[in-house]
Design an enzyme around this catalytic site. Structure first.
Site, PDB file in Angstrom:
ATOM      1  N   ASP A  59     -28.377 -81.592 -67.640  1.00 14.43           N
ATOM      2  CA  ASP A  59     -28.376 -80.849 -69.077  1.00 14.43           C
ATOM      3  C   ASP A  59     -29.808 -80.280 -69.182  1.00 14.43           C
ATOM      4  O   ASP A  59     -29.673 -78.898 -69.458  1.00 14.43           O
ATOM      5  CB  ASP A  59     -28.078 -81.901 -70.123  1.00 14.43           C
ATOM      6  CG  ASP A  59     -27.933 -81.362 -71.523  1.00 14.43           C
ATOM      7  OD1 ASP A  59     -27.976 -80.276 -71.544  1.00 14.43           O
ATOM      8  OD2 ASP A  59     -27.871 -82.104 -72.283  1.00 14.43           O
ATOM      9  N   ASP A  73     -30.643 -75.743 -68.349  1.00 10.31           N
ATOM     10  CA  ASP A  73     -31.358 -74.827 -69.430  1.00 10.31           C
ATOM     11  C   ASP A  73     -32.663 -74.358 -68.936  1.00 10.31           C
ATOM     12  O   ASP A  73     -32.932 -73.173 -69.138  1.00 10.31           O
ATOM     13  CB  ASP A  73     -31.727 -75.707 -70.617  1.00 10.31           C
ATOM     14  CG  ASP A  73     -30.442 -75.678 -71.596  1.00 10.31           C
ATOM     15  OD1 ASP A  73     -29.205 -75.414 -71.088  1.00 10.31           O
ATOM     16  OD2 ASP A  73     -30.320 -75.802 -72.856  1.00 10.31           O
ATOM     17  N   TYR A  84     -24.399 -90.117 -71.022  1.00  9.22           N
ATOM     18  CA  TYR A  84     -23.771 -89.619 -72.401  1.00  9.22           C
ATOM     19  C   TYR A  84     -22.470 -90.370 -72.544  1.00  9.22           C
ATOM     20  O   TYR A  84     -21.839 -90.429 -73.558  1.00  9.22           O
ATOM     21  CB  TYR A  84     -23.623 -88.178 -72.182  1.00  9.22           C
ATOM     22  CG  TYR A  84     -24.606 -87.240 -72.165  1.00  9.22           C
ATOM     23  CD1 TYR A  84     -25.917 -87.677 -72.411  1.00  9.22           C
ATOM     24  CD2 TYR A  84     -24.728 -86.051 -71.914  1.00  9.22           C
ATOM     25  CE1 TYR A  84     -27.164 -87.043 -72.240  1.00  9.22           C
ATOM     26  CE2 TYR A  84     -25.720 -85.061 -72.005  1.00  9.22           C
ATOM     27  CZ  TYR A  84     -27.006 -85.666 -72.066  1.00  9.22           C
ATOM     28  OH  TYR A  84     -28.164 -85.011 -72.028  1.00  9.22           O
ATOM     29  N   ASP A  89     -38.808 -85.276 -62.119  1.00  6.46           N
ATOM     30  CA  ASP A  89     -39.945 -84.679 -62.769  1.00  6.46           C
ATOM     31  C   ASP A  89     -40.518 -83.745 -61.642  1.00  6.46           C
ATOM     32  O   ASP A  89     -41.017 -82.517 -62.278  1.00  6.46           O
ATOM     33  CB  ASP A  89     -40.914 -85.906 -62.826  1.00  6.46           C
ATOM     34  CG  ASP A  89     -40.994 -86.840 -61.880  1.00  6.46           C
ATOM     35  OD1 ASP A  89     -40.145 -87.018 -60.998  1.00  6.46           O
ATOM     36  OD2 ASP A  89     -41.831 -87.696 -61.879  1.00  6.46           O
ATOM     37  N   LYS A 140     -33.985 -89.850 -59.641  1.00  4.18           N
ATOM     38  CA  LYS A 140     -34.749 -90.598 -60.170  1.00  4.18           C
ATOM     39  C   LYS A 140     -34.980 -91.864 -59.151  1.00  4.18           C
ATOM     40  O   LYS A 140     -35.147 -93.011 -59.869  1.00  4.18           O
ATOM     41  CB  LYS A 140     -35.106 -90.693 -61.399  1.00  4.18           C
ATOM     42  CG  LYS A 140     -36.459 -91.394 -61.955  1.00  4.18           C
ATOM     43  CD  LYS A 140     -37.653 -90.319 -62.072  1.00  4.18           C
ATOM     44  CE  LYS A 140     -38.987 -90.904 -62.399  1.00  4.18           C
ATOM     45  NZ  LYS A 140     -40.130 -89.993 -62.213  1.00  4.18           N
TER      46      LYS A 140
END
Ligand code: NAD
Length: 355
Positions: free
Chosen positions: A247, A251, A141, A223, A191
Protein backbone atom coordinates in the site's frame (compact mmCIF):
# COMPACT_ATOMS: atom_id res chain seq x y z
CA UNK A 1 -11.66 -11.88 -30.61
CA UNK A 2 -14.95 -11.23 -28.80
CA UNK A 3 -14.95 -10.18 -25.15
CA UNK A 4 -17.57 -9.01 -22.67
CA UNK A 5 -16.50 -6.16 -20.40
CA UNK A 6 -18.48 -5.04 -17.34
CA UNK A 7 -18.20 -1.27 -17.25
CA UNK A 8 -18.72 0.46 -13.89
CA UNK A 9 -18.29 4.22 -14.41
CA UNK A 10 -19.15 4.99 -10.75
CA UNK A 11 -19.21 8.59 -9.53
CA UNK A 12 -17.72 12.02 -10.25
CA UNK A 13 -14.98 11.98 -12.88
CA UNK A 14 -15.33 8.17 -13.04
CA UNK A 15 -18.03 8.61 -15.67
CA UNK A 16 -15.94 11.03 -17.77
CA UNK A 17 -12.66 9.08 -17.74
CA UNK A 18 -14.43 5.79 -18.47
CA UNK A 19 -16.19 7.35 -21.48
CA UNK A 20 -12.77 8.52 -22.74
CA UNK A 21 -11.18 5.10 -22.24
CA UNK A 22 -14.02 3.31 -24.05
CA UNK A 23 -13.62 5.70 -26.97
CA UNK A 24 -10.00 4.53 -27.24
CA UNK A 25 -11.02 0.88 -26.85
CA UNK A 26 -13.55 1.26 -29.68
CA UNK A 27 -10.74 2.45 -31.94
CA UNK A 28 -8.61 -0.57 -30.96
CA UNK A 29 -11.56 -2.90 -31.65
CA UNK A 30 -12.03 -1.39 -35.09
CA UNK A 31 -8.35 -1.35 -36.04
CA UNK A 32 -7.52 -4.88 -34.82
CA UNK A 33 -10.92 -6.39 -35.69
CA UNK A 34 -12.13 -7.36 -32.21
CA UNK A 35 -15.57 -7.09 -30.65
CA UNK A 36 -15.83 -5.66 -27.14
CA UNK A 37 -19.31 -5.86 -25.72
CA UNK A 38 -19.89 -3.40 -22.83
CA UNK A 39 -22.33 -4.27 -20.04
CA UNK A 40 -22.89 -1.18 -17.89
CA UNK A 41 -23.35 -1.64 -14.14
CA UNK A 42 -23.87 0.55 -11.07
CA UNK A 43 -21.62 0.78 -8.01
CA UNK A 44 -20.76 3.31 -5.33
CA UNK A 45 -22.82 6.48 -4.93
CA UNK A 46 -24.64 5.93 -8.24
CA UNK A 47 -25.87 2.57 -6.93
CA UNK A 48 -26.80 4.04 -3.53
CA UNK A 49 -28.94 6.67 -5.24
CA UNK A 50 -30.67 4.16 -7.51
CA UNK A 51 -30.94 1.09 -5.29
CA UNK A 52 -29.85 2.10 -1.77
CA UNK A 53 -26.88 -0.32 -1.72
CA UNK A 54 -23.28 0.41 -2.80
CA UNK A 55 -22.88 -2.87 -4.66
CA UNK A 56 -26.10 -4.30 -6.16
CA UNK A 57 -26.39 -8.06 -6.73
CA UNK A 58 -26.88 -7.43 -10.42
CA UNK A 59 -23.49 -5.67 -10.64
CA UNK A 60 -21.77 -8.58 -8.91
CA UNK A 61 -23.50 -11.02 -11.19
CA UNK A 62 -22.38 -9.13 -14.30
CA UNK A 63 -18.82 -8.79 -12.94
CA UNK A 64 -18.54 -12.51 -12.27
CA UNK A 65 -19.94 -13.48 -15.66
CA UNK A 66 -17.79 -11.27 -17.93
CA UNK A 67 -14.21 -11.38 -19.25
CA UNK A 68 -12.94 -8.26 -17.42
CA UNK A 69 -14.22 -5.34 -15.33
CA UNK A 70 -13.42 -1.67 -15.97
CA UNK A 71 -14.14 0.67 -13.06
CA UNK A 72 -13.92 4.50 -12.99
CA UNK A 73 -14.06 5.70 -9.39
CA UNK A 74 -16.57 5.79 -6.57
CA UNK A 75 -17.37 8.22 -3.75
CA UNK A 76 -18.15 11.86 -3.15
CA UNK A 77 -19.24 14.35 -0.48
CA UNK A 78 -22.92 13.47 -0.96
CA UNK A 79 -22.39 10.08 0.70
CA UNK A 80 -19.57 10.97 3.14
CA UNK A 81 -21.81 10.91 6.21
CA UNK A 82 -23.41 7.54 5.36
CA UNK A 83 -22.92 4.74 7.90
CA UNK A 84 -19.93 2.47 7.18
CA UNK A 85 -21.93 -0.28 5.41
CA UNK A 86 -23.56 2.31 3.11
CA UNK A 87 -20.39 4.12 2.00
CA UNK A 88 -19.70 4.05 -1.77
CA UNK A 89 -16.18 2.65 -1.13
CA UNK A 90 -17.74 -0.58 0.25
CA UNK A 91 -18.39 -1.45 -3.38
CA UNK A 92 -14.63 -1.70 -4.04
CA UNK A 93 -13.99 -4.02 -1.10
CA UNK A 94 -17.00 -6.13 -2.11
CA UNK A 95 -15.82 -6.47 -5.71
CA UNK A 96 -12.26 -7.37 -4.65
CA UNK A 97 -13.52 -9.96 -2.19
CA UNK A 98 -16.19 -11.52 -4.41
CA UNK A 99 -13.91 -11.68 -7.44
CA UNK A 100 -11.00 -13.07 -5.34
CA UNK A 101 -8.64 -10.30 -6.47
CA UNK A 102 -5.55 -10.98 -4.37
CA UNK A 103 -2.91 -9.36 -6.62
CA UNK A 104 -2.85 -5.61 -7.18
CA UNK A 105 -0.60 -4.55 -10.04
CA UNK A 106 0.52 -0.92 -10.07
CA UNK A 107 2.89 0.28 -12.77
CA UNK A 108 4.97 3.40 -12.14
CA UNK A 109 6.27 4.41 -15.52
CA UNK A 110 7.76 7.75 -16.44
CA UNK A 111 6.66 9.10 -19.81
CA UNK A 112 9.72 10.90 -21.15
CA UNK A 113 7.68 14.01 -22.03
CA UNK A 114 6.63 14.30 -18.38
CA UNK A 115 9.97 13.78 -16.73
CA UNK A 116 9.90 17.35 -15.39
CA UNK A 117 6.60 16.66 -13.56
CA UNK A 118 8.45 14.45 -11.07
CA UNK A 119 9.69 15.95 -7.83
CA UNK A 120 12.99 14.08 -8.30
CA UNK A 121 15.87 15.07 -10.57
CA UNK A 122 15.52 14.23 -14.25
CA UNK A 123 18.56 11.90 -14.34
CA UNK A 124 17.13 9.86 -11.45
CA UNK A 125 13.63 9.33 -12.87
CA UNK A 126 14.15 9.34 -16.64
CA UNK A 127 13.46 5.79 -17.83
CA UNK A 128 11.84 4.55 -14.60
CA UNK A 129 9.47 1.65 -15.37
CA UNK A 130 8.49 -0.31 -12.25
CA UNK A 131 5.61 -2.63 -11.42
CA UNK A 132 4.61 -3.09 -7.80
CA UNK A 133 2.72 -6.33 -7.15
CA UNK A 134 0.85 -5.90 -3.86
CA UNK A 135 -0.90 -8.72 -2.00
CA UNK A 136 -4.44 -7.41 -1.62
CA UNK A 137 -6.59 -9.72 0.49
CA UNK A 138 -4.38 -10.80 3.41
CA UNK A 139 -2.03 -9.44 6.05
CA UNK A 140 -2.74 -6.75 8.61
CA UNK A 141 -5.86 -5.36 6.90
CA UNK A 142 -7.81 -8.60 7.17
CA UNK A 143 -6.08 -10.57 10.00
CA UNK A 144 -8.21 -11.56 12.99
CA UNK A 145 -8.41 -10.72 15.84
CA UNK A 146 -8.58 -6.97 15.43
CA UNK A 147 -10.40 -4.30 17.37
CA UNK A 148 -10.33 -2.22 20.51
CA UNK A 149 -10.41 -3.33 24.13
CA UNK A 150 -9.34 -2.24 27.58
CA UNK A 151 -6.12 -3.70 28.94
CA UNK A 152 -4.70 -2.70 32.32
CA UNK A 153 -7.26 0.07 32.55
CA UNK A 154 -6.23 1.59 29.23
CA UNK A 155 -7.89 1.40 25.79
CA UNK A 156 -5.82 -0.39 23.14
CA UNK A 157 -6.30 -0.90 19.40
CA UNK A 158 -4.91 -4.06 17.80
CA UNK A 159 -4.57 -5.83 14.44
CA UNK A 160 -3.13 -9.17 13.40
CA UNK A 161 -0.59 -9.60 10.64
CA UNK A 162 -0.97 -13.13 9.32
CA UNK A 163 -0.11 -14.95 6.08
CA UNK A 164 -0.60 -18.58 5.09
CA UNK A 165 1.68 -20.54 2.78
CA UNK A 166 -0.97 -20.65 0.05
CA UNK A 167 -1.52 -16.88 0.20
CA UNK A 168 2.20 -16.19 -0.24
CA UNK A 169 2.63 -18.86 -2.90
CA UNK A 170 -0.09 -17.52 -5.22
CA UNK A 171 1.05 -13.88 -5.04
CA UNK A 172 4.68 -14.94 -5.57
CA UNK A 173 3.65 -16.94 -8.64
CA UNK A 174 1.73 -13.94 -10.04
CA UNK A 175 4.80 -11.74 -9.57
CA UNK A 176 7.20 -14.25 -11.15
CA UNK A 177 4.86 -14.58 -14.16
CA UNK A 178 4.84 -10.79 -14.62
CA UNK A 179 8.63 -10.57 -14.17
CA UNK A 180 9.07 -13.31 -16.74
CA UNK A 181 7.23 -11.18 -19.33
CA UNK A 182 9.43 -8.15 -18.57
CA UNK A 183 13.13 -7.88 -17.66
CA UNK A 184 13.11 -11.14 -15.63
CA UNK A 185 14.05 -9.31 -12.42
CA UNK A 186 12.00 -9.64 -9.24
CA UNK A 187 12.63 -7.97 -5.87
CA UNK A 188 10.69 -9.41 -2.94
CA UNK A 189 10.24 -6.88 -0.14
CA UNK A 190 9.72 -7.94 3.47
CA UNK A 191 10.84 -7.29 7.03
CA UNK A 192 12.28 -10.75 7.66
CA UNK A 193 14.80 -9.45 10.21
CA UNK A 194 11.90 -8.69 12.59
CA UNK A 195 8.57 -10.27 11.56
CA UNK A 196 7.64 -13.97 11.50
CA UNK A 197 5.12 -13.35 8.67
CA UNK A 198 8.03 -11.97 6.63
CA UNK A 199 10.22 -14.99 7.44
CA UNK A 200 7.48 -17.28 6.12
CA UNK A 201 7.04 -14.94 3.14
CA UNK A 202 10.75 -15.14 2.26
CA UNK A 203 10.87 -18.93 2.67
CA UNK A 204 7.90 -19.46 0.33
CA UNK A 205 9.12 -16.92 -2.25
CA UNK A 206 12.44 -18.82 -2.36
CA UNK A 207 10.56 -22.10 -2.91
CA UNK A 208 8.43 -20.63 -5.71
CA UNK A 209 11.62 -19.23 -7.31
CA UNK A 210 12.69 -22.80 -8.15
CA UNK A 211 9.90 -22.88 -10.79
CA UNK A 212 11.35 -19.71 -12.37
CA UNK A 213 15.09 -20.25 -12.84
CA UNK A 214 15.08 -17.66 -15.65
CA UNK A 215 14.00 -14.86 -13.25
CA UNK A 216 16.63 -13.18 -11.06
CA UNK A 217 15.26 -12.91 -7.50
CA UNK A 218 16.52 -10.47 -4.87
CA UNK A 219 15.22 -9.65 -1.39
CA UNK A 220 15.09 -6.27 0.31
CA UNK A 221 13.85 -5.03 3.68
CA UNK A 222 10.91 -2.66 3.36
CA UNK A 223 12.65 0.29 5.05
CA UNK A 224 15.59 -0.01 2.67
CA UNK A 225 13.20 -0.34 -0.30
CA UNK A 226 11.43 2.91 0.65
CA UNK A 227 14.84 4.59 0.60
CA UNK A 228 16.09 2.94 -2.60
CA UNK A 229 12.94 3.95 -4.52
CA UNK A 230 13.93 7.58 -4.01
CA UNK A 231 17.71 7.11 -4.27
CA UNK A 232 17.87 4.97 -7.41
CA UNK A 233 14.42 3.81 -8.67
CA UNK A 234 15.86 2.45 -11.93
CA UNK A 235 17.38 -0.52 -10.07
CA UNK A 236 13.84 -2.01 -9.82
CA UNK A 237 11.73 -3.76 -12.43
CA UNK A 238 9.09 -5.85 -10.56
CA UNK A 239 8.59 -5.57 -6.79
CA UNK A 240 6.41 -8.04 -4.88
CA UNK A 241 5.30 -7.40 -1.33
CA UNK A 242 2.56 -7.95 1.26
CA UNK A 243 -0.54 -5.79 1.70
CA UNK A 244 0.54 -3.01 4.09
CA UNK A 245 4.06 -2.60 2.67
CA UNK A 246 2.58 -2.64 -0.85
CA UNK A 247 0.00 0.00 0.00
CA UNK A 248 2.76 2.40 1.02
CA UNK A 249 5.43 1.48 -1.53
CA UNK A 250 3.05 1.53 -4.52
CA UNK A 251 2.01 5.11 -3.68
CA UNK A 252 5.64 6.08 -3.20
CA UNK A 253 6.68 4.51 -6.53
CA UNK A 254 3.66 6.03 -8.27
CA UNK A 255 4.49 9.55 -7.18
CA UNK A 256 7.89 9.32 -8.87
CA UNK A 257 5.87 9.82 -12.04
CA UNK A 258 4.27 13.18 -11.16
CA UNK A 259 0.46 13.12 -11.43
CA UNK A 260 -2.20 10.83 -10.00
CA UNK A 261 -4.13 11.33 -13.25
CA UNK A 262 -1.57 9.13 -15.06
CA UNK A 263 -1.64 6.05 -12.83
CA UNK A 264 -3.30 2.81 -13.90
CA UNK A 265 -3.90 -0.38 -11.94
CA UNK A 266 -5.06 -3.95 -12.32
CA UNK A 267 -6.35 -6.33 -9.68
CA UNK A 268 -5.89 -9.97 -10.63
CA UNK A 269 -6.42 -13.30 -8.97
CA UNK A 270 -9.74 -14.92 -9.70
CA UNK A 271 -11.10 -15.74 -13.12
CA UNK A 272 -12.16 -12.13 -13.81
CA UNK A 273 -9.72 -9.24 -13.28
CA UNK A 274 -10.61 -5.63 -12.53
CA UNK A 275 -8.92 -2.56 -14.04
CA UNK A 276 -9.18 0.96 -12.64
CA UNK A 277 -7.29 4.24 -12.37
CA UNK A 278 -5.56 4.79 -9.04
CA UNK A 279 -7.29 8.14 -8.47
CA UNK A 280 -10.70 8.74 -6.90
CA UNK A 281 -13.82 10.52 -8.11
CA UNK A 282 -12.25 14.02 -7.80
CA UNK A 283 -15.43 15.92 -6.81
CA UNK A 284 -13.55 19.24 -7.18
CA UNK A 285 -13.32 18.85 -10.98
CA UNK A 286 -16.21 16.45 -11.68
CA UNK A 287 -18.53 17.27 -14.58
CA UNK A 288 -16.20 19.93 -15.99
CA UNK A 289 -14.37 17.95 -18.69
CA UNK A 290 -11.11 18.66 -16.82
CA UNK A 291 -10.09 15.17 -15.64
CA UNK A 292 -7.07 13.45 -17.12
CA UNK A 293 -8.35 10.23 -18.76
CA UNK A 294 -4.85 8.74 -19.26
CA UNK A 295 -4.88 6.65 -16.05
CA UNK A 296 -8.07 4.93 -17.23
CA UNK A 297 -6.86 4.60 -20.82
CA UNK A 298 -3.64 3.00 -19.52
CA UNK A 299 -5.79 0.69 -17.34
CA UNK A 300 -7.56 -0.46 -20.51
CA UNK A 301 -4.12 -1.13 -22.04
CA UNK A 302 -3.39 -3.35 -19.02
CA UNK A 303 -6.70 -5.16 -19.55
CA UNK A 304 -5.76 -5.96 -23.14
CA UNK A 305 -2.40 -7.31 -22.02
CA UNK A 306 -3.23 -9.21 -18.85
CA UNK A 307 -6.81 -10.43 -19.42
CA UNK A 308 -6.93 -10.84 -23.21
CA UNK A 309 -3.26 -11.48 -24.01
CA UNK A 310 -3.39 -8.77 -26.70
CA UNK A 311 0.11 -7.31 -26.34
CA UNK A 312 0.25 -5.51 -29.71
CA UNK A 313 -3.05 -3.75 -28.99
CA UNK A 314 -1.89 -2.81 -25.49
CA UNK A 315 1.38 -1.49 -26.89
CA UNK A 316 -0.52 0.57 -29.49
CA UNK A 317 -2.31 2.43 -26.68
CA UNK A 318 0.89 2.96 -24.68
CA UNK A 319 2.68 4.36 -27.72
CA UNK A 320 -0.25 6.63 -28.59
CA UNK A 321 -0.19 8.08 -25.05
CA UNK A 322 3.57 8.63 -25.32
CA UNK A 323 3.20 10.38 -28.71
CA UNK A 324 0.33 12.65 -27.64
CA UNK A 325 2.38 13.76 -24.62
CA UNK A 326 5.52 14.28 -26.67
CA UNK A 327 3.53 16.53 -29.04
CA UNK A 328 2.80 18.72 -26.03
CA UNK A 329 -0.88 17.94 -25.40
CA UNK A 330 -1.83 18.08 -21.70
CA UNK A 331 -4.81 18.02 -19.38
CA UNK A 332 -4.86 20.58 -16.54
CA UNK A 333 -3.12 18.38 -13.96
CA UNK A 334 0.03 17.99 -16.10
CA UNK A 335 -0.15 21.32 -17.93
CA UNK A 336 2.97 23.50 -18.08
CA UNK A 337 3.79 26.74 -19.94
CA UNK A 338 4.16 26.17 -23.67
CA UNK A 339 2.02 23.02 -23.85
CA UNK A 340 -1.53 22.73 -25.27
CA UNK A 341 -4.40 22.36 -22.76
CA UNK A 342 -7.06 19.75 -23.60
CA UNK A 343 -10.23 18.59 -21.89
CA UNK A 344 -11.01 14.98 -20.95
CA UNK A 345 -12.84 14.19 -24.17
CA UNK A 346 -10.33 15.96 -26.39
CA UNK A 347 -7.40 14.09 -24.78
CA UNK A 348 -9.14 10.73 -25.37
CA UNK A 349 -9.89 11.83 -28.93
CA UNK A 350 -6.21 12.76 -29.58
CA UNK A 351 -5.01 9.40 -28.25
CA UNK A 352 -7.61 7.62 -30.41
CA UNK A 353 -6.44 9.54 -33.49
CA UNK A 354 -2.83 8.64 -32.77
CA UNK A 355 -3.75 4.92 -32.72
P1 NAD B 1 -9.03 11.94 -5.69
O1 NAD B 1 -8.05 11.03 -6.31
O2 NAD B 1 -10.41 11.84 -6.16
O3 NAD B 1 -8.53 13.47 -5.91
C1 NAD B 1 -7.32 13.97 -5.35
C2 NAD B 1 -6.86 15.20 -6.16
O4 NAD B 1 -6.35 14.77 -7.42
C3 NAD B 1 -8.00 16.16 -6.48
O5 NAD B 1 -7.49 17.49 -6.45
C4 NAD B 1 -8.40 15.82 -7.90
O6 NAD B 1 -8.93 16.90 -8.63
C5 NAD B 1 -7.07 15.34 -8.48
N1 NAD B 1 -7.31 14.29 -9.49
C6 NAD B 1 -7.65 12.99 -9.26
N2 NAD B 1 -7.79 12.34 -10.40
C7 NAD B 1 -7.54 13.22 -11.39
C8 NAD B 1 -7.54 13.12 -12.81
N3 NAD B 1 -7.84 11.99 -13.46
N4 NAD B 1 -7.24 14.24 -13.51
C9 NAD B 1 -6.93 15.38 -12.90
N5 NAD B 1 -6.91 15.53 -11.56
C10 NAD B 1 -7.21 14.46 -10.81
O7 NAD B 1 -8.94 11.72 -4.11
P2 NAD B 1 -9.82 12.34 -2.93
O8 NAD B 1 -10.13 13.78 -3.23
O9 NAD B 1 -9.10 11.99 -1.70
O10 NAD B 1 -11.18 11.52 -2.95
C11 NAD B 1 -12.40 11.92 -3.60
C12 NAD B 1 -13.41 10.80 -3.49
O11 NAD B 1 -12.94 9.65 -4.22
C13 NAD B 1 -13.63 10.32 -2.06
O12 NAD B 1 -15.00 10.05 -1.90
C14 NAD B 1 -12.80 9.06 -1.96
O13 NAD B 1 -13.28 8.16 -1.00
C15 NAD B 1 -12.94 8.51 -3.36
N6 NAD B 1 -11.86 7.60 -3.79
C16 NAD B 1 -12.21 6.58 -4.58
C17 NAD B 1 -11.24 5.74 -5.09
C18 NAD B 1 -11.66 4.64 -6.02
O14 NAD B 1 -12.79 4.64 -6.48
N7 NAD B 1 -10.80 3.71 -6.34
C19 NAD B 1 -9.90 5.96 -4.79
C20 NAD B 1 -9.55 7.05 -3.99
C21 NAD B 1 -10.56 7.88 -3.50
Amino acid sequence: MKKIITVIPGDGIGKEVVAGALHVLDVIAHKFKHTFDYKYALAGGAALDAQEVPLPEETLHLAKACDAVLLGAVGGPKWDSNPQHLKPERALLGLRKELGLYANIRPAKIYSALVDASSLKKEIVDGVDIIVVRELTGGLYFGKPSGFETRNGEEVGFNTMIYSVSEVKRIAESAFEIARKRKKKLCSVDKANVLETSQLWRKIVLEVAKQYPDVELTHMYVDNCAMQLIRDPKQFDVIVTENLFGDILSDEAAMLTGSIGMLASASLGGTVAMYEPVHGSAPDIAGQNKANPIATIASVAMMLKYSFDLSAESEAIEQAIEKVLSKGFRTGDIFTEGTTLLGTQEMAQKISEMI
